[in-house]
Structures are given as C-alpha cells and as structure tokens.
Design a protein around this motif. Structure first.
Motif, short mmCIF file in Angstrom:
data_model
loop_
_atom_site.label_atom_id
_atom_site.label_comp_id
_atom_site.label_asym_id
_atom_site.label_seq_id
_atom_site.Cartn_x
_atom_site.Cartn_y
_atom_site.Cartn_z
N UNK A 31 -30.48 -8.74 -23.00
CA UNK A 31 -29.41 -9.36 -23.78
C UNK A 31 -29.83 -9.72 -25.22
N UNK A 32 -30.71 -9.50 -25.91
CA UNK A 32 -31.12 -8.92 -27.05
C UNK A 32 -30.25 -8.25 -27.74
N UNK A 33 -29.98 -7.23 -26.90
CA UNK A 33 -29.16 -5.95 -27.47
C UNK A 33 -27.77 -6.48 -27.67
N UNK A 34 -26.66 -7.50 -26.14
CA UNK A 34 -25.79 -7.82 -26.61
C UNK A 34 -25.81 -8.71 -27.58
N UNK A 35 -26.57 -9.30 -27.81
CA UNK A 35 -26.17 -11.35 -28.56
C UNK A 35 -26.56 -11.86 -28.72
N UNK A 36 -27.13 -12.37 -27.23
CA UNK A 36 -27.20 -14.11 -26.48
C UNK A 36 -28.88 -14.03 -25.78
N UNK A 37 -29.27 -15.04 -25.14
CA UNK A 37 -30.34 -15.36 -24.89
C UNK A 37 -30.49 -15.72 -23.52
N UNK A 38 -31.48 -15.36 -22.96
CA UNK A 38 -31.54 -15.62 -21.55
C UNK A 38 -32.60 -16.73 -20.84
N UNK A 39 -32.08 -17.34 -20.40
CA UNK A 39 -33.45 -18.46 -18.58
C UNK A 39 -33.82 -18.67 -17.72
N UNK A 40 -34.46 -18.82 -17.39
CA UNK A 40 -34.88 -18.46 -16.00
C UNK A 40 -33.94 -19.37 -15.07
N UNK A 41 -32.85 -19.28 -13.86
CA UNK A 41 -32.62 -20.25 -13.69
C UNK A 41 -32.81 -20.47 -12.56
N UNK A 42 -32.41 -21.38 -11.15
CA UNK A 42 -32.21 -21.81 -9.81
C UNK A 42 -33.50 -20.53 -9.33
N UNK A 43 -34.01 -20.64 -7.91
CA UNK A 43 -34.29 -19.51 -7.36
C UNK A 43 -34.53 -20.72 -5.73
N UNK A 44 -34.63 -19.16 -4.66
CA UNK A 44 -33.92 -19.52 -3.36
C UNK A 44 -35.45 -18.95 -2.59
N UNK A 45 -35.87 -20.21 -1.98
CA UNK A 45 -36.40 -19.69 -0.60
C UNK A 45 -36.57 -19.56 1.05
N UNK A 46 -37.63 -18.42 0.92
CA UNK A 46 -37.34 -18.62 2.76
C UNK A 46 -37.50 -19.75 3.32
N UNK A 47 -36.92 -19.73 4.68
CA UNK A 47 -36.92 -21.50 5.65
C UNK A 47 -37.96 -21.56 6.47
N UNK A 48 -38.23 -19.60 6.41
CA UNK A 48 -39.70 -18.97 7.77
C UNK A 48 -40.99 -19.33 6.87
N UNK A 49 -41.02 -18.80 5.84
CA UNK A 49 -42.35 -19.03 5.05
C UNK A 49 -41.95 -19.32 3.80
#
Length: 490
Positions: A31-49
């Motif tokens: 992203x830095x090399x292209x010219x934009x910034x990023x952030x951590x978005x959504x995550x998904x968890x296992x229904x089991x553990x």
C-alpha cells in the motif's frame, strides 16, 4: 521473497504467508509503495473453538464513518489453512479515489487504527473524557467488548443517550450492551447532505426551505411523514436511493424522535468541541501519542478548574428584577446560568393564552409576538407546580424553556421548584450526589454512583497531594483524620 523470507510484489489470490502478521506487513508495504494507507478490518472466528479463521485488511478510505472515508472497496482477505499458514482467498485491488504520493513504508503514524473516545459534558458544558480505546478491528465483536469494558469502568452506570457513528456494527453493539439507550447519528447524515443534495440546496431556495422545515419543524411523526411525502412527490425523489435510506433511518437522525430524551445540550449534529483539540490528531505519530494524550487531559482539567473558580468567585450580570433570575444565578454555574438567562429574557417576547382547563391542569398556547408560526403548548399543574412544554427543551437539555417560563410568569411563580434546576448544572455538581439520595433509583444504581463520585474525587485529591512533599504530608494527615472519622480500620 524479501530478506525475511516473505513474499514481495503485488498481492494475488493464492499468495501464502506464515502468519497473519506477515500478511499485514506485506499488504502495508504494498500500500505504501502504491500510495494508499490500510487498516485492519473485519475478522471471522470459528464457531467451534472461537479461533480466528480469516482477516480482512482494507483501504483506510473504506466505509463512510468519517469525512475522509469515501467507501473505497479495496481489500485483501486471508484465510487460515489446516497447516497453520494463511492464504489470500479474496482480493479487490480497485480503488475509488486518487492515490497519495508513494512513501518509504519504514518512515510512516506503522499502524492506521481508529481511536475511539467517549466524551460527555461537565457542569460547564465543557467536553469531558469518559474513556477511550484504540480499536484493532472495526467489528461488532470489538465494539461490543469496548462498550462492555467502558460500562465496567463507569461502575455500571449506563448512558441515557449516545451520539454515535452510523456504522451498523457500532449500532448493533450499542443495542446489545445498552438496551434502551437512545442512539443518535444525525451528524453523519448532515455531513453527507452536501454530497447528495448539493445541487438542489444551492439552486432551489424553495426546496431548501421545505426540506429544512420538514426536518427541523415537524412536531410529530405524522407531520414529518406528510411533509416528507410532499417533498418526494413534488421534486420527483420517490426513487432516489439516498432519500429512501434516510427515511428508513429517520429515527436515528430526525430531531423530533429524540427531543424528549436527555442529551445534556450536546449538539446532535456532531459539532461538540473536540476534547483533544489540535493537541491530538489523526496525524499524531504513535511515539508521541501518550505524551500528547496526557497533555490534552491536563489542559482540559485546567480549563474546568478555571470555570469552577469563576463560578464560585464571579457573578453574572442580572438583566431583570425577576427573583427567579437571582435564584438561578445563585445555583447555576456561570455557563449554565447564561443558557437559562437567555430563555428568561426571550420569554418577555412571548404571549401565553389559556386554551384548556382539566381539573388542576391548565394548558396554554405560547407563541412569539408577531410570529404565529412558532407555537408551543405548555401544561401546568397548579397543585404540584409541574410544568411541561411541547418543545421538550427541559427533557432534552435540562434547562427550562422560554415557553414554560412565560407560564410561570403568568401564574406569578416567584421561585422555581428545585426539580427544574438540575444538580448536574449547579456550582456544586462535582461535590457529591447525596442531595438526590431519596429521589428514586435502585440501591445498586445509587451505590455505583457513590463509588464513581468518590473515585473521581480521590483522583483529583491524589493529583493535588502529589505535587510536592509538603502537600503530600498534609494530604496524608487529612486522609488519616478522615479514616478515624469513618471508623475505618487500618
């Protein structure tokens, strides 16, 4: 491959990483090399553990929660494999905005994460920090945890109302953690008006007048619906997607839906003065964050102390001979007295006409002299001195409105009942809540309030006592004396 053994270049589906952190670093450098910034978005968890099974890293301009965000859809999602490695399984590389000048990623404020603050107002209507958090990911799970942690920090005291982001995850978390709390997000709607209505608002004065009248002058839901439908039909906006969405969300932004809920006078359009001002901004480097954060806290506490001093040592000028004005000057902070005084002075420009009597309750139509468009109905109970106005200013701000004050004048009431001068706006607001001990509420709620109040007072006491050795000795002696008076064992 880079020097650390990770991939370099552009992302693509199927690209593998040893860890989620390696994937983040890769996307960050890309992203830095292209010219934009990023952030951590959504995550998904296992229904089991409950373990994390996938993560999304998104462009910093994703969503619409802030004016700087433009709904960019670019992202990279990684999926955890049975081997423990992570693979890119979804990828969107197209952006809907201009790129910034590419920079050396090693020199970039390393993570771009949202900073959330819980801000209320004190008895001077100054911004008051109630808590804050740095958010790793903008998911419902994260927001729920944050709201739960904040509620614990507030000793279980829950807010009557919240002005919050329109984001679905935030609104769902509020509903889950604070059921019954009113949540409002008008500021985002108003911020997007120019983008969606710019041409109509600037080119058609009649539409602007009718649109603002519909939103700000409607007194009931049926009035709003009628005015809204007239606008949709007259200007052929029935199929407009933005208007459809705004109508669906009307209860979270149209003023009439919240005017009976206490918001302590906080502007619902998001214009509350920033607690951190220019001391702490989105561009603040991480290594300066704590220093600037503490500087902002110190500055705001000093501003509060100044107003406390002024309220106890200075007097506002009286403009009438009404004993109610003197009563309120004696009790309110200077800031809140000026809010009340404005309403008192305005009431002299209004007339009240009795329109109905039912037992002890009289109803008055109160309107401004020469302005028949501004009308409000005031109900007054002569036996209990209870009063209420259709404008709901007291319910919304905690200060009596000009319409209620006009009726008090008509009835020759020379002193306001104490219930209409809220303790939270008084000069003594910081010094305990025992005055309201028998006014209702559960014992657990009251205990939580006492704990919170004592904790806040102790914090200020410790700060003052630790400024010098002499003050420390004095503070310690006073504390020991207090211990003896409370029969508190060593």
């Amino acid at each position: 491959m880079d020097a650390a053994g990770g991939p370099v270049g552009e992302p693509y589906k199927g690209l593998e990483f040893n860890s989620a952190n390696d994937a983040y670093k890769f996307y960050y450098i890309y992203a830095a090399n292209i010219g934009f910034r990023i952030r951590i978005g959504q995550l998904f968890r296992s229904k089991h553990d409950g373990s994390i099974t996938s993560r999304r890293f998104v462009c910093s301009k994703e969503g619409h929660q802030h004016p700087s965000r433009v709904g960019c859809g670019a992202y990279m999602r990684i999926q955890r494999q049975e081997s423990g490695r992570w693979v890119v399984d979804r990828l969107q590389k197209e952006h809907n905005h201009e790129f910034e000048t590419p920079t050396d990623p090693s020199r970039r404020g390393s993570y771009s994460v949202p900073f959330a603050s819980f801000v209320g107002v004190n008895h001077h209507r100054q911004p008051l920090l109630l808590g804050c958090a740095v958010i790793a990911e903008e998911s419902e799970e994260s927001f729920t945890w944050i709201f739960q942690a904040w509620a614990r920090a507030m000793s279980g005291c829950r807010p009557v109302s919240i002005i919050a982001d329109q984001d679905r995850a935030i609104q769902q978390s509020i509903a889950q953690v604070f059921p019954g709390t009113s949540s409002f997000s008008a500021w985002q709607i108003l911020a997007k008006e120019q983008e969606n209505l710019g041409a109509l608002l600037s080119m058609d004065a009649e539409f602007k007048y009718e649109y603002e009248t519909c939103i700000f002058q409607s007194q009931t839901g049926s009035e709003f619906d009628s005015a809204w439908n007239m606008l949709m039909n007259k200007y052929n906006l029935r199929e407009n997607a933005w208007f459809k969405e705004m109508y669906r969300m009307r209860k979270s932004w149209v003023p009439l839906h919240i005017k009976g809920t206490f918001f302590a006078g906080i502007p619902v359009d998001g214009s509350l003065k920033s607690y951190f001002g220019t001391i702490l901004t989105a561009q603040t480097p991480l290594n300066e964050f704590i220093v600037r954060y503490e500087k902002a806290l110190k500055h705001c506490r000093e501003e509060e102390r100044k107003e406390d001093f002024n309220s106890f040592n200075l007097q506002a000028v009286l403009h009438t001979k009404d004993p109610i004005e003197e009563q309120c000057r004696r009790l309110y902070t200077i800031t809140m007295f000026k809010v009340f005084q404005k309403e008192l002075l305005e009431c002299y420009s209004y007339v009240g006409i009795k329109i109905n009597v039912e037992g002890a309750i009289s109803r008055y139509l109160v309107q401004k002299c020469g302005n028949g468009d501004e009308r409000n109905t005031v109900a007054f109970n002569a036996s209990t001195l209870n009063i209420s106005c259709s404008c709901k200013m007291f319910e919304f701000e905690g200060v009596l409105c000009r319409h209620a004050l006009k009726v008090f004048q008509i009835m020759n009431i020379r002193e306001l009942p104490s219930r209409y001068i809220l303790h939270r706006w008084s000069k003594n607001a910081k010094y305990g809540i025992l005055r309201d001990a028998d006014s209702g509420g559960g014992s657990q709620d009251f205990k939580a309030l006492m704990i919170w109040c004592l904790r806040e007072e102790a914090r200020s006491y410790i700060e003052a006592g630790a400024t010098s050795l002499e003050r420390y000795k004095l503070a310690f002696e006073i504390m020991q004396e207090g211990r003896r008076n409370l029969c508190w064992p060593n």
